[in-house]
Design an enzyme around this catalytic site. Sequence first.
Site, PDB file in Angstrom:
ATOM      1  N   GLY A   1       0.810  -1.219   0.000  1.00 26.59           N
ATOM      2  CA  GLY A   1       0.000   0.000   0.000  1.00 26.59           C
ATOM      3  C   GLY A   1       0.839   1.263   0.000  1.00 26.59           C
ATOM      4  N   LEU A  30      -4.152  -5.942  -4.430  1.00 27.84           N
ATOM      5  CA  LEU A  30      -3.161  -4.872  -4.391  1.00 27.84           C
ATOM      6  C   LEU A  30      -1.782  -5.385  -3.971  1.00 27.84           C
ATOM      7  CD1 LEU A  30      -2.604  -1.793  -4.622  1.00 27.84           C
ATOM      8  CD2 LEU A  30      -3.176  -1.638  -2.174  1.00 27.84           C
ATOM      9  N   ASP A  31      -0.779  -5.107  -4.801  1.00 27.30           N
ATOM     10  CA  ASP A  31       0.633  -5.413  -4.506  1.00 27.30           C
ATOM     11  C   ASP A  31       0.854  -6.891  -4.173  1.00 27.30           C
ATOM     12  OD1 ASP A  31       1.293  -2.727  -4.876  1.00 27.30           O
ATOM     13  OD2 ASP A  31       0.980  -2.238  -2.768  1.00 27.30           O
ATOM     14  N   ALA A  32       0.066  -7.767  -4.776  1.00 28.41           N
ATOM     15  CA  ALA A  32       0.158  -9.187  -4.427  1.00 28.41           C
ATOM     16  C   ALA A  32       0.310 -10.084  -5.647  1.00 28.41           C
ATOM     17  CB  ALA A  32      -1.070  -9.609  -3.626  1.00 28.41           C
TER      18      ALA A  32
END
Length: 287
Positions: free
Chosen positions: A204, A230-232
């Site tokens: 994040g 998100l960001d994964a």
Amino acid sequence: MNSKAIMLLHCPDQPGIISEVTKFITDNKGNIVYLDQYVDREDSIFFMRIEWELNEFLIPKDKIEDYIKTLYAQRYQMTFNLYFNDERPRMAIFVSKMSHCIYDLLARYKAGEWAVDIPCIVSNHEDLRYIGEQFDIPYYVWSIDKDHSNKAEVEAAELKLLKEKKITFIVLARYMQIISEKMIQQYPHHIINIHHSFLPAFVGARPYYQAYQRGVKIIGATSHYVTSELDAGPIIEQDVVRISHKDTPESLMLKGKDLEKIVLSRAVTKHIERKILTYKNKTIIFS
């Protein structure tokens, strides 16, 4: 330049796959110039990247995929992607206000490090238009309202542009917007992001501040494919630098910027060279 085919594949591991694929190539007068393979013992999955010259190959380029599907796809439960080295990937760069990553990408492009075309730069701000002008690349801006009320409209316009420019993959060079599920579906595992932390730590916003607050001794950068979480997404490349109690959030950011551009460019290089195979939420990176 010799015309070459590149195939990336995975399937349940079983005897005979390498011999069958190499026999198919050599029987049709293809010269194999690269072969790398890996077996995931836990899931019993076989992965391979193979590259061969097409100068005297008996099967026309536009028929090779059909042959592979007919001969091997169902027999080995094989998933594969076929590429040709004379078909250059077409990259779109998305950027907001920070310039370090896009400068590094475009410098490598202009230096001839990559066999890639960059038909456009897309942004939600005017701030970096001068970079597009410096490198003579069209720069398109769609501002996104603070309440995101026009986001669907903006992404529809962006997708139209990407289609017109025949874009094959997207690089988010510190583009500070969430990519919608619709765009991700249009470019599955073909949107590369740079996140300014060593994922999965500090996902994040404001990861350098989070790292400072936590008192960590290393910070990192992570380049990954974008997914709906998100960001994964599947991680392509990572690197770290040591820090100490003397560092501030500002000094962490300066150190991190150097990592970000290097890590992102490494990931882009692997993608352009067709050396990445994704499986589940992981990547197999061939040498």
